[in-house]
Write a protein that holds these residues in place. Structure first.
Motif, mmCIF file in Angstrom:
data_model
loop_
_atom_site.group_PDB
_atom_site.id
_atom_site.type_symbol
_atom_site.label_atom_id
_atom_site.label_comp_id
_atom_site.label_asym_id
_atom_site.label_seq_id
_atom_site.Cartn_x
_atom_site.Cartn_y
_atom_site.Cartn_z
ATOM 1 N N HIS A 11 0.838 -1.209 0.000
ATOM 2 C CA HIS A 11 0.000 0.000 0.000
ATOM 3 C C HIS A 11 0.867 1.251 0.000
ATOM 4 C CE1 HIS A 11 -3.127 2.866 0.842
ATOM 5 N NE2 HIS A 11 -2.505 3.222 1.958
ATOM 6 N N LYS A 12 1.935 1.261 0.789
ATOM 7 C CA LYS A 12 2.842 2.413 0.815
ATOM 8 C C LYS A 12 3.461 2.634 -0.558
ATOM 9 C CE LYS A 12 4.067 2.050 5.673
ATOM 10 N NZ LYS A 12 5.113 1.683 6.625
ATOM 11 N N THR A 13 3.788 1.558 -1.244
ATOM 12 C CA THR A 13 4.373 1.673 -2.589
ATOM 13 C C THR A 13 3.353 2.211 -3.586
ATOM 14 O OG1 THR A 13 5.836 -0.171 -2.103
ATOM 15 C CG2 THR A 13 5.542 0.395 -4.415
ATOM 16 N N GLU A 14 2.102 1.784 -3.472
ATOM 17 C CA GLU A 14 1.065 2.237 -4.395
ATOM 18 C C GLU A 14 0.776 3.727 -4.263
ATOM 19 O OE1 GLU A 14 -1.707 -1.724 -5.034
ATOM 20 O OE2 GLU A 14 -2.383 -0.177 -3.652
ATOM 21 N N VAL A 15 0.819 4.252 -3.058
ATOM 22 C CA VAL A 15 0.469 5.659 -2.848
ATOM 23 C C VAL A 15 1.656 6.601 -2.962
ATOM 24 C CG1 VAL A 15 -1.567 5.135 -1.472
ATOM 25 C CG2 VAL A 15 0.615 5.501 -0.331
#
Length: 66
Positions: A61-65
């Motif tokens: 999730h951190k990578t996606e945002v």
């Protein structure tokens, strides 16, 4: 199956699998979002009214945002 992100001394049961990396995650480490459901139709795309549930681990999730 236990959560991949929980410490080894705390065996927390997993409730989902990350749709990006495949890691098993518990409720605390899972992130739920909703993405548009799309199909390839002929030469274009059809977008459905109801969005898909998208479950990821916190790392993905951190990578996606970002």
């Amino acid at each position: 199956m236990n959560c991949y992100d929980c410490p080894d001394i705390i065996a927390t049961p997993a409730v989902a699998v990350c749709s990006r990396c495949g890691a098993a995650v518990c409720r605390e480490h899972a992130h739920e979002s909703h993405i548009p459901a799309q199909d390839v139709v002929g030469t274009g795309r059809a977008t459905h009214l109801t969005p898909l549930r998208h479950i990821t681990c916190l790392a993905c999730h951190k990578t996606e945002v970002s």
